[in-house]
Design a protein around this motif. Structure first.
Motif, mmCIF file in Angstrom:
data_model
loop_
_atom_site.group_PDB
_atom_site.id
_atom_site.type_symbol
_atom_site.label_atom_id
_atom_site.label_comp_id
_atom_site.label_asym_id
_atom_site.label_seq_id
_atom_site.Cartn_x
_atom_site.Cartn_y
_atom_site.Cartn_z
ATOM 1 N N UNK A 362 -67.263 -65.086 -3.331
ATOM 2 C CA UNK A 362 -66.694 -65.155 -4.680
ATOM 3 C C UNK A 362 -66.704 -63.804 -5.384
ATOM 4 N N UNK A 363 -67.701 -62.968 -5.100
ATOM 5 C CA UNK A 363 -67.800 -61.679 -5.784
ATOM 6 C C UNK A 363 -67.049 -60.550 -5.130
ATOM 7 N N UNK A 364 -66.564 -60.747 -3.875
ATOM 8 C CA UNK A 364 -65.944 -59.628 -3.166
ATOM 9 C C UNK A 364 -64.480 -59.849 -2.820
ATOM 10 N N UNK A 365 -64.044 -61.119 -2.811
ATOM 11 C CA UNK A 365 -62.693 -61.405 -2.335
ATOM 12 C C UNK A 365 -62.059 -62.523 -3.147
ATOM 13 N N UNK A 366 -60.731 -62.558 -3.126
ATOM 14 C CA UNK A 366 -60.020 -63.638 -3.798
ATOM 15 C C UNK A 366 -60.146 -64.936 -3.018
ATOM 16 N N UNK A 367 -60.058 -64.845 -1.675
ATOM 17 C CA UNK A 367 -60.115 -66.046 -0.846
ATOM 18 C C UNK A 367 -60.959 -65.811 0.395
ATOM 19 N N UNK A 368 -61.296 -66.926 1.061
ATOM 20 C CA UNK A 368 -62.021 -66.843 2.331
ATOM 21 C C UNK A 368 -61.148 -66.207 3.410
ATOM 22 N N UNK A 369 -59.835 -66.331 3.290
ATOM 23 C CA UNK A 369 -58.922 -65.695 4.245
ATOM 24 C C UNK A 369 -59.125 -64.188 4.254
ATOM 25 N N UNK A 370 -59.293 -63.601 3.061
ATOM 26 C CA UNK A 370 -59.455 -62.154 2.966
ATOM 27 C C UNK A 370 -60.686 -61.680 3.729
ATOM 28 N N UNK A 371 -61.759 -62.456 3.678
ATOM 29 C CA UNK A 371 -62.979 -62.095 4.406
ATOM 30 C C UNK A 371 -62.723 -62.140 5.908
ATOM 31 N N UNK A 372 -62.091 -63.213 6.374
ATOM 32 C CA UNK A 372 -61.850 -63.356 7.813
ATOM 33 C C UNK A 372 -60.924 -62.268 8.347
ATOM 34 N N UNK A 373 -59.826 -61.998 7.632
ATOM 35 C CA UNK A 373 -58.897 -60.966 8.108
ATOM 36 C C UNK A 373 -59.532 -59.580 8.051
ATOM 37 N N UNK A 374 -60.327 -59.310 7.034
ATOM 38 C CA UNK A 374 -60.987 -58.005 6.938
ATOM 39 C C UNK A 374 -61.930 -57.782 8.112
ATOM 40 N N UNK A 375 -62.674 -58.816 8.497
ATOM 41 C CA UNK A 375 -63.601 -58.680 9.630
ATOM 42 C C UNK A 375 -62.846 -58.578 10.948
ATOM 43 N N UNK A 376 -61.753 -59.291 11.079
ATOM 44 C CA UNK A 376 -60.962 -59.207 12.308
ATOM 45 C C UNK A 376 -60.316 -57.840 12.450
ATOM 46 N N UNK A 377 -59.697 -57.368 11.384
ATOM 47 C CA UNK A 377 -58.938 -56.117 11.466
ATOM 48 C C UNK A 377 -59.823 -54.888 11.364
ATOM 49 N N UNK A 378 -60.937 -54.988 10.655
ATOM 50 C CA UNK A 378 -61.787 -53.822 10.461
ATOM 51 C C UNK A 378 -62.919 -53.709 11.464
ATOM 52 N N UNK A 379 -63.329 -54.852 12.061
ATOM 53 C CA UNK A 379 -64.470 -54.840 12.979
ATOM 54 C C UNK A 379 -64.135 -55.386 14.364
ATOM 55 N N UNK A 380 -62.865 -55.613 14.627
ATOM 56 C CA UNK A 380 -62.438 -56.013 15.964
ATOM 57 C C UNK A 380 -62.920 -57.382 16.387
ATOM 58 N N UNK A 381 -63.152 -58.283 15.426
ATOM 59 C CA UNK A 381 -63.590 -59.636 15.762
ATOM 60 C C UNK A 381 -62.376 -60.519 16.050
ATOM 61 N N UNK A 382 -62.531 -61.391 17.032
ATOM 62 C CA UNK A 382 -61.458 -62.322 17.354
ATOM 63 C C UNK A 382 -61.286 -63.341 16.241
ATOM 64 N N UNK A 383 -62.399 -63.710 15.612
ATOM 65 C CA UNK A 383 -62.377 -64.654 14.495
ATOM 66 C C UNK A 383 -63.318 -64.177 13.409
ATOM 67 N N UNK A 384 -62.963 -64.450 12.160
ATOM 68 C CA UNK A 384 -63.873 -64.188 11.069
ATOM 69 C C UNK A 384 -64.893 -65.312 10.948
ATOM 70 N N UNK A 385 -65.920 -65.149 10.110
ATOM 71 C CA UNK A 385 -66.989 -66.144 10.015
ATOM 72 C C UNK A 385 -66.513 -67.511 9.534
ATOM 73 N N UNK A 386 -65.610 -67.547 8.556
ATOM 74 C CA UNK A 386 -65.145 -68.848 8.055
ATOM 75 C C UNK A 386 -64.291 -69.572 9.093
ATOM 76 N N UNK A 387 -63.482 -68.822 9.852
ATOM 77 C CA UNK A 387 -62.663 -69.431 10.901
ATOM 78 C C UNK A 387 -63.542 -70.120 11.945
#
Length: 799
Positions: A362-387
């Protein structure tokens, strides 16, 4: 919204990130001027000049081709501020000091045009704090832009607007960064470390704590936390060595400073082993010692207790790696219930990731999607934590995480937010992704730029359309799918692993071309996932080869070559939409299309030498024809030495003989695999849109196939010249006798065999030479060793 027209970009600060951002803009054909302080001695631009020269030495290269470093305009703040007036985007990338930035902003403000966007590339400072020190007229056009290192290769760019930023400015910059620079954009709240580094670095800290809790070695941890978990192959500690332990320590300190109020803050203390390595000056790869140290071929790992290095190379237990292959729900359950310390460690990692993401989103992103895509694209993860959480079963996993928090097993005692337990089955739906702040599901932004992405990357659970079932299927079997999105262009999508080319794939491509010729505007060869094509499917050839030897493969080669010519001379246009590997037969397929539309990160080459063969799908005939086409018409084929043609074919010969691969689409053009008129697309997700548009444009322009004609070859004298260079390499120990033999076969095809210089030949004539040598090499025991080695280990054998 009209397109934001960027005539030129200014990058302020020629440090590591600033110089590499400038390099990537050059890759994308965006004019750029790179600024830094004037040098105290010598030429005023010396600081920038040194930075630009340094770009040429970096590996992996930040430039598509190193010669393009010359396209970076050099400037300094004393002499060249007037240059800013013609810049529509200014990216400030100086050191992380607010007072220095304030001084710079005051200096440049009078020269910034009234429509330009000013963005700061920072990973630590508050964007709002910077906005507050800006001249008031710039605040509405100011925001944060956070490229990940290295900027050319990392897909993620975070945009961080402030309360002052005009909404149109954010949309304009997102569109530019997406299409012109080829990135995936995530918008962030102005919170410490933004999204990817906030969650990613916290996850690293939690992992290091659990490593200590479970007493595991770095080698085992890296084996577990790499590809087996759908993450970067370098795992945890090897990644730290590559990034630099000093750099990592700086990011940790930023986390400590900025996130003192974070409920997980106690876990951000500097790990003892990191501090020990810092004290020793062992910063990782740059100092040749970090968590790991290499001695010859042996790899050692750091031991905190002794302060020395001990043997490494241990692997994860098989029972745990078997669990990691299971579907998500079964996998997570088995990890949690296992008594194996390695399995318990992974469950703890996952639990901590779920816990932290839920508490902080809630304090860093508008949606849970933003967290998942940021981790996938920035850290090379196949899936973000919420996915992963949603895929594994939201309600059950939530209860398990809560149970561990209540039992004191978690990193932190902070409870999961109430919305986690409101009866939901997850956070990603077809309606949108959950926004804890807005208490609703928010769809993806629908900017006009995203109309160019037919299959825009989205998260698990979103119901995004899968290209494998999209559109209307015209034909499908195990090897290929032929389909259309608009009833105007046929799309051929190869389905084999790595999109390798077998007899069945060739037959499917032939059918696709026939369909296109029968009632469509043209053909696009494109596949959503994986490479364009990694070449011929050697495994599929084995049964025929075992029964009849090399001559049994000749019909397959002939069918492949015939298709390549039918593709080239079809009266409907074709486009090869390339991304990733286009090797061997994949390269040959691309060069025979009417046009190529290539993503920047396309790696193209004729690499058959690695398996003891020569290109057999018309690749060498293509190189020979291209050499003839490049001869100046007025020069003709006068002379008797073959020197004219050799000058044009030498680079192609060396590329094929040495299995050289172009390391970017730009370099592929230099090698001749892309030509004038081909299109390089910065964003891979726009390939299909551009490829279809190219087919339609060619069709509407009255496309006709190129005229089929004979062309001159260089002949036996040129072959002797090429072989003399091979003899020197063989006798000097640079290539083996078998390499020499293969390369001689390549030279024979390229020069037309035993003919005079200037002899006119057809492509079919050279195809016959290709087949003769290809099939003969298949019967050679040395080639058979190479093929079997590649099939069994995936690595080339040199013999």
């Amino acid at each position: 919204m009209s397109r934001f027209n960027v005539r030129k970009v200014a990058v302020l600060g020629a440090g590591v990130m600033g110089a590499q951002i400038a390099a990537h803009l050059v890759n994308c054909k965006v004019p750029v001027v790179l600024f830094d302080l004037p040098a105290k001695e010598g030429p005023k631009n010396s600081i920038v000049t040194k930075a630009v020269e340094g770009l040429k030495k970096l590996k992996p290269s930040p430039l598509g081709v190193t010669d393009d470093a010359a396209l970076i305009q050099q400037a300094n703040y004393e002499e060249h501020l007037e240059e800013l007036r013609g810049c529509d985007l200014i990216i400030e990338a100086i050191a992380e000091r607010l007072d220095w930035k304030e001084d710079l902003y005051k200096k440049i403000a009078p020269f910034v045009n009234d429509k330009a966007i000013l963005a700061t590339n920072t990973s630590g400072l508050s964007i709002t704090a910077m906005a507050n020190v800006l001249p008031e007229q710039l605040r509405s056009r100011f925001l944060g832009i956070h490229f990940f290192n290295p900027p050319r290769y990392m897909y993620l760019v975070e945009l961080i607007p402030t309360q002052y930023t005009d909404a149109t400015v954010v949309d304009q910059l997102e569109a530019f960064v997406t299409t012109a620079v080829g990135k995936g954009v995530v918008r962030c709240e102005d919170s410490p470390n933004f999204i990817a580094n906030r969650v990613g670095v916290a996850g690293l800290m939690f992992t290091m704590i659990e490593v200590k809790n479970f007493g595991l070695g770095y080698d085992v941890v890296d084996d577990l936390t790499g590809k087996k978990m759908g993450r970067a192959s370098s795992g945890t500690y090897r990644t730290c060595d590559v990034v630099g332990i000093d750099t990592m320590a700086h990011v940790i300190k930023t986390l400590q400073t900025g996130c003192a109020a974070d409920p997980f803050a106690a876990a951000f203390a500097m790990p003892a082993d990191v501090q020990a390595l810092l004290d020793k000056g062992n910063f990782g790869q740059k100092t040749k010692a970090g968590f790991y140290k290499k001695d010859g071929k042996a790899i050692f790992q750091f031991d905190l207790k002794s302060g020395d290095y001990i043997p490494g190379g241990n692997k994860a237990d098989k029972e745990v790696t078997d669990i990691l292959k299971k579907p998500a729900a079964e996998r997570v359950k088995l990890l949690r219930e296992s008594s194996n310390p390695q399995a318990q460690f992974i469950w703890a990692m996952l639990r901590n990731a779920f816990h932290y993401a839920a508490v902080t989103v809630e304090g860093i992103a508008d949606t849970c999607r933003d967290v998942d895509l940021a981790l996938r694209w920035g850290y090379g993860m196949k899936q973000g934590p919420f996915e992963l959480w949603q895929q594994a079963g939201w309600k059950q996993v939530a209860e398990w995480v809560k149970a561990d928090i209540d039992a004191g097993k978690a990193i932190c005692s902070a409870p999961l937010p109430a919305w986690v337990f409101d009866g939901r089955e997850g956070v990603h739906t077809a309606e949108g992704s959950w926004s804890p702040a807005k208490k609703t599901y928010v769809p993806q932004r629908d900017l006009p730029v995203y109309k160019r992405q037919f299959f825009r990357e989205d998260v698990f659970g979103s119901g995004a359309v899968d290209a494998a079932v999209a559109g209307k299927t015209l034909f499908e079997d195990a090897a290929i799918r032929l389909w259309t999105l608009d009833d105007e262009v046929v799309i051929a999508s190869i389905k084999s692993k790595m999109h390798t080319i077998s007899a069945e794939v060739t037959a499917g491509l032939t059918k696709g071309l026939e369909l296109a010729e029968a009632g469509y505007k043209g053909l696009v060869i494109w596949s959503q996932d994986g490479p364009f094509s990694a070449g011929a499917d050697l495994q599929s050839m084995m049964p025929a080869f075992m029964q009849g030897g090399g001559k049994a493969i000749a019909p397959f080669e002939k069918a492949l070559q015939d298709f390549m010519l039918s593709l080239r001379y079809s009266n409907v246009p074709s486009v090869a939409a390339m991304h990733g590997l286009a090797l061997g037969g994949g390269c040959e397929l691309a060069v025979h299309a009417s046009r190529r539309v290539a993503a920047m990160e396309s790696y193209v080459g004729l690499v058959e030498v690695g398996v003891g063969l020569i290109p057999g799908g018309g690749g060498l005939a293509y190189l020979a024809r291209r050499a003839a086409e490049q001869l100046e018409p007025s020069k003709g084929v006068s002379g008797q030495t073959g020197g004219d043609l050799i000058g044009f074919m030498k680079e192609g010969f060396q590329a094929a003989a040495m299995a050289k691969v172009a390391t970017s689409a730009i370099e592929a053009k230099k090698f001749g695999y892309l030509v004038d008129g081909d299109v390089i697309v910065p964003n891979k997700d726009e390939l299909l849109h551009v490829a279809i548009a190219q087919v339609k444009a060619m069709y509407e322009s009255g496309y006709r196939a190129p005229a089929k004609k004979l062309f001159p070859v260089a002949g036996r004298s040129a072959k002797a010249t090429l072989q003399s260079s091979l003899i020197n390499m063989r006798d000097g120990g640079f290539i083996s006798q078998h390499d020499y033999h293969i390369s001689s076969c390549i030279a024979d095809v390229l020069t037309g065999g035993d003919v005079d210089y200037g002899t006119l030949v057809s492509e079919e004539y050279l195809h016959a030479l290709e087949r003769k040598h290809f099939c003969s090499l298949l019967d050679n025991p040395k080639t058979q060793e190479r093929i079997m080695g590649m099939l069994s280990t995936g690595k080339p054998v040199r013999n």
